[in-house]
Design a protein around this motif. Structure first.
Motif, PDB file in Angstrom:
ATOM      1  N   LEU A 114      -8.912  14.341   7.933  1.00  0.00           N
ATOM      2  CA  LEU A 114      -9.114  14.737   6.544  1.00  0.00           C
ATOM      3  C   LEU A 114      -7.811  14.920   5.777  1.00  0.00           C
ATOM      4  O   LEU A 114      -7.734  14.598   4.590  1.00  0.00           O
ATOM      5  N   THR A 115      -6.773  15.423   6.416  1.00  0.00           N
ATOM      6  CA  THR A 115      -5.525  15.739   5.707  1.00  0.00           C
ATOM      7  C   THR A 115      -4.412  14.748   6.005  1.00  0.00           C
ATOM      8  O   THR A 115      -3.241  15.019   5.718  1.00  0.00           O
ATOM      9  N   CYS A 116      -4.768  13.588   6.574  1.00  0.00           N
ATOM     10  CA  CYS A 116      -3.748  12.584   6.880  1.00  0.00           C
ATOM     11  C   CYS A 116      -3.334  11.877   5.590  1.00  0.00           C
ATOM     12  O   CYS A 116      -4.169  11.281   4.905  1.00  0.00           O
ATOM     13  N   GLY A 117      -2.074  11.909   5.237  1.00  0.00           N
ATOM     14  CA  GLY A 117      -1.581  11.227   4.049  1.00  0.00           C
ATOM     15  C   GLY A 117      -0.570  12.061   3.306  1.00  0.00           C
ATOM     16  O   GLY A 117      -0.207  13.179   3.722  1.00  0.00           O
ATOM     17  N   SER A 118      -0.109  11.537   2.187  1.00  0.00           N
ATOM     18  CA  SER A 118       0.881  12.245   1.371  1.00  0.00           C
ATOM     19  C   SER A 118       0.804  11.736  -0.062  1.00  0.00           C
ATOM     20  O   SER A 118       0.260  10.659  -0.326  1.00  0.00           O
ATOM     21  N   VAL A 119       1.345  12.530  -0.979  1.00  0.00           N
ATOM     22  CA  VAL A 119       1.442  12.124  -2.380  1.00  0.00           C
ATOM     23  C   VAL A 119       2.705  11.303  -2.542  1.00  0.00           C
ATOM     24  O   VAL A 119       3.791  11.737  -2.171  1.00  0.00           O
ATOM     25  N   ILE A 120       2.570  10.087  -3.065  1.00  0.00           N
ATOM     26  CA  ILE A 120       3.744   9.220  -3.208  1.00  0.00           C
ATOM     27  C   ILE A 120       4.143   9.016  -4.664  1.00  0.00           C
ATOM     28  O   ILE A 120       5.219   8.521  -4.942  1.00  0.00           O
ATOM     29  N   ASP A 121       3.280   9.383  -5.615  1.00  0.00           N
ATOM     30  CA  ASP A 121       3.621   9.230  -7.024  1.00  0.00           C
ATOM     31  C   ASP A 121       2.554   9.935  -7.852  1.00  0.00           C
ATOM     32  O   ASP A 121       1.550  10.431  -7.323  1.00  0.00           O
ATOM     33  N   SER A 122       2.778  10.002  -9.165  1.00  0.00           N
ATOM     34  CA  SER A 122       1.789  10.560 -10.074  1.00  0.00           C
ATOM     35  C   SER A 122       1.591   9.605 -11.235  1.00  0.00           C
ATOM     36  O   SER A 122       2.510   8.880 -11.622  1.00  0.00           O
ATOM     37  N   ALA A 123       0.376   9.586 -11.769  1.00  0.00           N
ATOM     38  CA  ALA A 123       0.031   8.649 -12.840  1.00  0.00           C
ATOM     39  C   ALA A 123      -0.701   9.384 -13.941  1.00  0.00           C
ATOM     40  O   ALA A 123      -1.188  10.499 -13.750  1.00  0.00           O
ATOM     41  N   LEU A 124      -0.818   8.759 -15.107  1.00  0.00           N
ATOM     42  CA  LEU A 124      -1.552   9.300 -16.235  1.00  0.00           C
ATOM     43  C   LEU A 124      -0.973  10.629 -16.689  1.00  0.00           C
ATOM     44  O   LEU A 124      -1.449  11.688 -16.339  1.00  0.00           O
TER      45      LEU A 124
END
Length: 578
Positions: free
Chosen positions: A561-571
């Motif tokens: 469920l928590t595998c991953g990361s924030v790589i950028d932001s949009a909008l």
């Protein structure tokens, strides 16, 4: 005086006319030559077979000697990993494409095809051995292929031990009245050496010991191996001949790992031999080797054939066909093996994304069983997709040369996410405003993926699809329209599927097309975060949009469920998140 004035006017007029005609033409010629020079400098030339060759002028390829062709100077409106080739390059490299599902081959009828050979039935093999020590005086069968009949004389052997045993018999025969037990024991000794009653009686009645004793065949068949020669000294039990009974033979096939699941003992199999192309022979799978050959990555599959008419010869090439898949032919996608490339763990094909132009993109597929010269595609293609079936590696070389996603440039492929986020797309203010309205159903679909709810995923995809179709895309450029078109295609595929894993595969491609658009939407609220799971998509990574900074993985749900990361932001043009 008046005459001179007239002459002067005529002279001045002539000069002006000359300047207008010749001066302008000279300027135009200069400009034309300048443009031509610029065009020549910018135009590059390459080889259709060796696209790594790039020259500034036409000529011959330094590798193969073929005429160089004009290299593609640029292609507008292409998606991030699409490549475009010239028609000349397509023709010279003999690149051919096929629409999958548009036709069915002889092997695309639910039958599994195996290749193999005829072998002797080892259950019917026997060995003719020497029953006593001695020297082979005569050997009547001395080469492979000779026919043997039961009771036929095979050889004669000089056996000193047998000569001594005959002398014992003659002595015991004279004492059989007084010592019957001894007489009986001597006779049994000779019987153990496979002498018949008639042979023993003949020795006894003649009163003389024989020096050479015959060996007779105990079975009928064909000599498959000669294991001794005349003059050889042999030990008791040593093989002399190996005899095979070819009234029944084995058809032995090699089955690859991905074909094993479709095989089981007792299956009916139709066997064709190259020697009899118009005949089919029915048999049953009698044995599947429990051990895998590490060298060939195959297992042996065996069927037994009756051979009373002596049609089959050991060593013949044969082909076997059997129902090796539970899927119906209409539900399977089959492609030529020449269309598939392997990179260790992955199988790749090149798909033609534009039916009216030679534009291609690499796509990963999951292959199933091999049926003759075709592979069954379990996932990655749909009926109607047009793929490269000849010249696949040439297309891949062109993709590598252009720095696009290809079989060989895995390192560049890993950076595709960075290129995606940095892609600049021009969007009108009205389109941006409408585009934001489609994101709520997208987020509902993402949450349904997190919950692993395939039915809700399908419903949310339909809602997103409906909202996206309402957008006017006429004002967009070719590249932007390509991203929207691919997004619509993936949404439709997700909406029509009830298989969660296939939905997630389509979700990867959907995000690759919708995120570049989202990244170019200016100030809006709320901020959307671009998140990535590096393990999704067969460890190639998969991205998605979320309004929450916390990770809720849509590709694995509760499993990761928590595998991953924030790589950028949009909008919202927020500060980049490291």
């Amino acid at each position: 005086m008046k005459k001179y004035i007239i002459y002067s006017i005529i002279l001045i007029g002539g000069i002006l006319l000359g300047y207008l005609f010749f001066g302008t033409s000279e300027d135009n010629t200069t400009t034309s030559k300048h443009d031509e020079t610029v065009e020549t400098v910018e135009q590059m030339w390459t080889c259709s077979m060796h696209p790594q060759i790039m020259q500034e002028e036409p000529g011959d390829c330094p590798i193969c000697g073929m005429d160089l062709i004009e290299a593609e100077s640029g292609a507008e409106g292409l998606a991030m990993n699409e490549i475009k080739m010239t028609e000349n390059a397509m023709a010279l490299a003999n690149i051919q494409t096929t629409v999958v599902g548009s036709s069915s081959s002889a092997n695309d009828n639910g039958m599994l095809s195996l290749s193999g050979k005829i072998a002797a039935n080892e259950e019917n093999n026997s060995v003719q051995a020497s029953y006593f020590d001695g020297r082979i005086e005569n050997l009547n069968l001395n080469y492979k292929g000779q026919q043997v009949k039961r009771g036929q004389l095979l050889a004669s052997i000089y056996a000193p031990n047998l000569v001594a045993a005959q002398q014992e018999l003659l002595t015991a025969a004279s004492l059989k009245e007084s010592q019957p037990a001894l007489y009986k024991a001597v006779r049994n000794k000779l019987k153990n050496w496979k002498l018949s009653e008639s042979q023993i009686n003949a020795i006894e009645s003649s009163g003389k010991a024989r020096e050479n004793f015959p060996i007779y065949a105990t079975v009928s068949g064909t000599v498959s191996e000669v294991m001794a020669r005349e003059g050889d000294y042999v030990k008791q039990g040593q093989p002399i001949l190996k005899v095979s009974n070819l009234n029944s033979v084995w058809a032995q096939f090699d089955a690859y790992e991905n074909q094993i699941s479709g095989l089981q003992e007792g299956q009916k199999i139709k066997i064709m031999a190259n020697a009899y192309p118009n005949k089919e022979f029915d048999a049953v799978v009698s044995f599947i080797d429990p051990l895998l050959n590490n060298a060939t990555r195959t297992v042996t599959v065996r069927a037994t054939l009756k051979n009373t008419d002596n049609l089959f010869k050991p060593g013949m090439f044969v082909t076997g066909k059997l129902e090796g898949s539970t899927e119906k032919a209409s539900e399977r996608i089959s492609v030529p093996s020449s269309a598939v490339m392997w990179t260790g763990e992955r199988s790749l094909v090149y798909i033609k994304t534009n039916p009216n132009s030679p534009v291609f993109e690499m796509r990963e597929v999951s292959i199933g069983a091999r049926t003759g010269e075709n592979y069954v595609i379990k996932d990655g293609l749909t009926n109607g997709d047009e793929i490269v079936t000849n010249g696949t590696f040439t297309v891949d070389a062109a993709a590598q040369l252009q720095g696009k996603k290809s079989m060989m440039n895995q390192e560049k492929e890993d950076k595709s996410a960075e290129k995606m986020l940095d892609m600049e797309i021009n969007l009108s203010a009205s389109f941006q405003k409408k585009f934001i309205e489609i994101l709520p159903p997208y987020l509902e679909m993402k949450d349904a993926f997190v919950a692993s709810d395939a039915a809700q995923v399908s419903a949310s995809a339909k809602a997103t699809l409906s909202a996206l179709k309402s957008l006017k895309t006429d004002e967009l450029g070719k590249m932007e329209q390509s991203h929207i078109s691919k997004t619509l295609e993936m949404l439709e595929a997700i909406a029509q599927s009830d298989d969660l894993e296939k939905q997630r595969d389509h979700f990867v491609i959907l995000n690759e097309n919708i995120i570049p658009i989202a990244m170019n939407v200016e100030k809006a609220d709320p901020v959307f975060y671009v998140q990535k799971c590096p393990m999704a998509n067969n460890n190639n990574g998969g991205m998605w949009l979320s309004t929450e900074k916390d990770i809720l993985n849509p590709y694995y749900g509760e499993a990761m469920l928590t595998c991953g990361s924030v790589i950028d932001s949009a909008l919202g043009n927020a500060v980049k998140v490291p």
